[in-house]
Design an enzyme around this catalytic site. Structure first.
Site, PDB file in Angstrom:
ATOM      1  N   ASP A 130     -33.350   6.727 -47.166  1.00 41.32           N
ATOM      2  CA  ASP A 130     -31.935   7.096 -47.256  1.00 41.32           C
ATOM      3  C   ASP A 130     -31.399   6.866 -48.673  1.00 41.32           C
ATOM      4  O   ASP A 130     -31.731   5.856 -49.311  1.00 41.32           O
ATOM      5  CB  ASP A 130     -31.134   6.250 -46.258  1.00 41.32           C
ATOM      6  CG  ASP A 130     -29.671   6.647 -46.212  1.00 41.32           C
ATOM      7  OD1 ASP A 130     -29.396   7.756 -45.718  1.00 41.32           O
ATOM      8  OD2 ASP A 130     -28.820   5.877 -46.684  1.00 41.32           O
ATOM      9  N   GLU A 167     -34.554  11.086 -49.504  1.00 41.76           N
ATOM     10  CA  GLU A 167     -33.285  11.808 -49.524  1.00 41.76           C
ATOM     11  C   GLU A 167     -32.765  11.724 -50.948  1.00 41.76           C
ATOM     12  O   GLU A 167     -32.122  10.746 -51.332  1.00 41.76           O
ATOM     13  CB  GLU A 167     -32.276  11.176 -48.545  1.00 41.76           C
ATOM     14  CG  GLU A 167     -31.077  12.077 -48.354  1.00 41.76           C
ATOM     15  CD  GLU A 167     -29.756  11.348 -48.103  1.00 41.76           C
ATOM     16  OE1 GLU A 167     -28.771  12.027 -47.767  1.00 41.76           O
ATOM     17  OE2 GLU A 167     -29.690  10.111 -48.267  1.00 41.76           O
TER      18      GLU A 167
END
Ligand code: NOJ
Length: 534
Positions: free
Chosen positions: A213, A263
């Site tokens: 993330d 990401e």
């Protein structure tokens, strides 16, 4: 070179995989409390195996106060009780593997929840303590420290809220997202050690990969300077120190044959490719493709840039049309502006869902024919549109932190419809955590399974046929304006017509699949894609 051996091929599964994103909260509810859970996923594994996906990426399933839908983790080694238990997660990983499906977990290294024991200890320990050194605590500016330590903007587009929160003891702490998500100090060795241990914990449990993330945000300029006064290098985006972190993660993952997907939202494809060097991350999400409008030259440029930037580092591209953060594809493609941009999201945007769905069907065949791996976000295979959530039910902090200016992301997170005619479309026996629109049952899985022309049938057929494209590179074929045509492997061609004039298909021996009917002259109508054997 010759053919790769079966073992090598198996190890390289991620280079061509179709990976399905499970947002557990909204996938299927096994215990009838209105929230999706691991029991629900386990019960639906046959559905996922039938769809033909190679792996499941689970958005965070860890213990969390759910301030940001689980991207605020209080314990990275425990499953949130609303979703189940660690033992159930282990069973799920094993059962999925028995069905030929690998598991990817979602690690959130940039920040923790404000309920994480480290942050609780930092609060208790007070200013200047070693506990606070794990985060970014600073005194404020102004005569009485009443002003935030710097001018950094919130990472929630549209939010004007500060990224600093002041404590009663006078210290401020940094949180690029909500105050419930304090940023960790990645210059601290304990932070690195802890995350490597968390990676080991999940690899030991049989996961095949990790999604990282906010992967480009971890490292901060230690001076925490104002962005306005020192914008280069950026004080918190894409800093060079990060690559050392990912190189050591890679060494760790290699011992388990584990893979990473980062990401990494970076507009510069060359900067993105640096994360994909052979000793760093295996893959990263392709946000330039996700953000690209439904426009042939723009799509071709996005594809070419992606391929050109990935080739020198030897990393396979990924193709993503949507995820839990962005407007659902059929809705985006049914609007005047078919690009995705957080900054332009608004309530009440006029949408033609028939047009959007037609384009989304063509886009599905386009992305599944490209070289690399493909991500499918739950509900994309059902053609679910973005839902307008009644404001009183909106949970997403993006809405609340923009003072209601941004509709937030709940519209793409609505619980899936499984059974036509059942309460809550068979998702749960209780009102789900987010309300489903009234016509949701028309998208139900069971209904689409019976309909050969449904979006679900298209995805199933396309995923089953996709191996015809192999893992060969792509060659563009001559095509009229507005038409994308390319060949892959020996004898498989994809043609997508975005132009108003029907396109004559290249000579072929067989029409393998099309996203809609051809016209009476066998031509490909506007917003339609076809796969051909030539
Ligand atoms: C990216 C995640 O996809 C998003 O849902 C989340 O809000 C932010 N990172 C913060 O963790």
């Amino acid at each position: 070179m010759g053919q790769p051996t079966p073992a090598r091929k198996d190890r390289d599964w991620w280079r061509t995989a179709v990976i399905y994103q499970v947002y557990v909260r909204s996938f299927a509810d096994g215990d009838g409390d209105g929230t999706g859970d691991l029991a629900g996923v386990r019960a639906r594994l046959p559905y996922l195996a039938g769809l033909g996906v190679d792996a499941l990426w689970f958005s965070p399933w860890y213990r969390s106060p759910m301030t940001d839908g689980g991207y605020d983790v209080a314990d990275y080694r425990a499953i949130d009780p609303a979703f189940g238990t660690l033992a159930e997660a282990e069973k799920l990983i094993a059962e999925a593997r028995e069905s030929g499906i690998r598991t990817i977990v979602d690690i959130v290294p940039n920040h923790v929840s404000d309920r994480h024991p480290w942050f609780r200890a930092a609060l208790a320990a007070g200013p200047g303590s070693p506990e606070r050194a794990l985060f970014h605590f600073r005194p404020g500016r102004g005569t009485h420290g009443e002003l935030p330590p710097n001018d950094w903007p919130s990472q929630f587009t549209g939010s004007t809220e500060p990224v600093w929160t002041r404590l009663p003891d006078g210290d401020w702490y940094l949180h690029l997202f909500t105050p419930g998500q304090p940023d960790l100090n990645w210059a601290h060795p304990a932070v690195r050690r802890e995350h490597e241990d968390i990676l080991r914990f999940w690899f030991e449990r049989g996961v095949a990969g990790v999604r990282i993330d906010s992967a480009a945000l971890l490292a901060k300029d230690p001076d925490l300077p104002d962005l306005a006064s020192r914008p280069h290098p950026h004080p918190f985006v894409d800093r060079d120190e990060l690559h050392d972190v990912y190189r050591s993660w890679r060494r760790l993952a290699d011992a388990y044959d584990g893979v990473f997907v980062g990401e990494v939202w970076l507009p510069d494809a060359e900067r993105l490719a640096r994360y994909l060097r052979p000793d760093e991350l295996h893959t990263a999400f392709n946000f330039s493709f996700l953000s690209c409008p439904w426009d042939a030259p723009r799509l071709r440029t996005a594809i070419d840039t992606t391929l050109a930037e990935h080739a020198p580092v030897g990393a396979p591209p990924t193709w993503v049309l949507c995820n839990h953060d962005v407007t659902r594809t059929v809705t985006r493609y049914g609007r005047a502006d078919t690009a995705f941009d957080f900054g332009t999201k608004a309530f009440g945007t006029p949408t033609d869902l028939i047009l959007g769905t037609r384009r989304a069907r063509a886009a599905a065949l386009l992305s599944l024919a490209l070289p690399g791996s493909v991500y499918v976000y739950q509900g994309e295979e059902l053609g679910l549109p973005e839902a307008e959530i009644p404001v009183a039910r909106i949970q997403d902090p993006m809405y609340h932190r923009s003072d209601g200016a941004d509709p937030g992301r709940d519209g793409c997170r609505v619980p899936l419809p499984w059974v036509d005619g059942m309460p809550y479309a068979g998702f749960s026996t209780q009102d789900p955590w987010l309300p489903q629109p009234v016509d949701w049952t028309s998208y139900a899985v069971d209904r689409q399974q019976r309909d050969p022309d449904s979006m679900l049938s298209l995805y199933r057929e396309a995923i089953a046929l996709r191996p015809v494209f192999g893992d060969a590179s792509l060659t563009w074929l001559p095509a009229p304006d507005g038409v994308l045509a390319f060949a892959r492997a020996e004898g498989a061609v994809c043609v997508v017509n975005l132009a108003p004039t029907p396109a004559v298909l290249p000579a072929h021996s067989r029409l393998l699949l099309s996203s809609g009917p051809l016209d009476e002259a066998g031509r490909l109508p506007q917003d339609t894609a076809a796969w051909l054997r030539v």
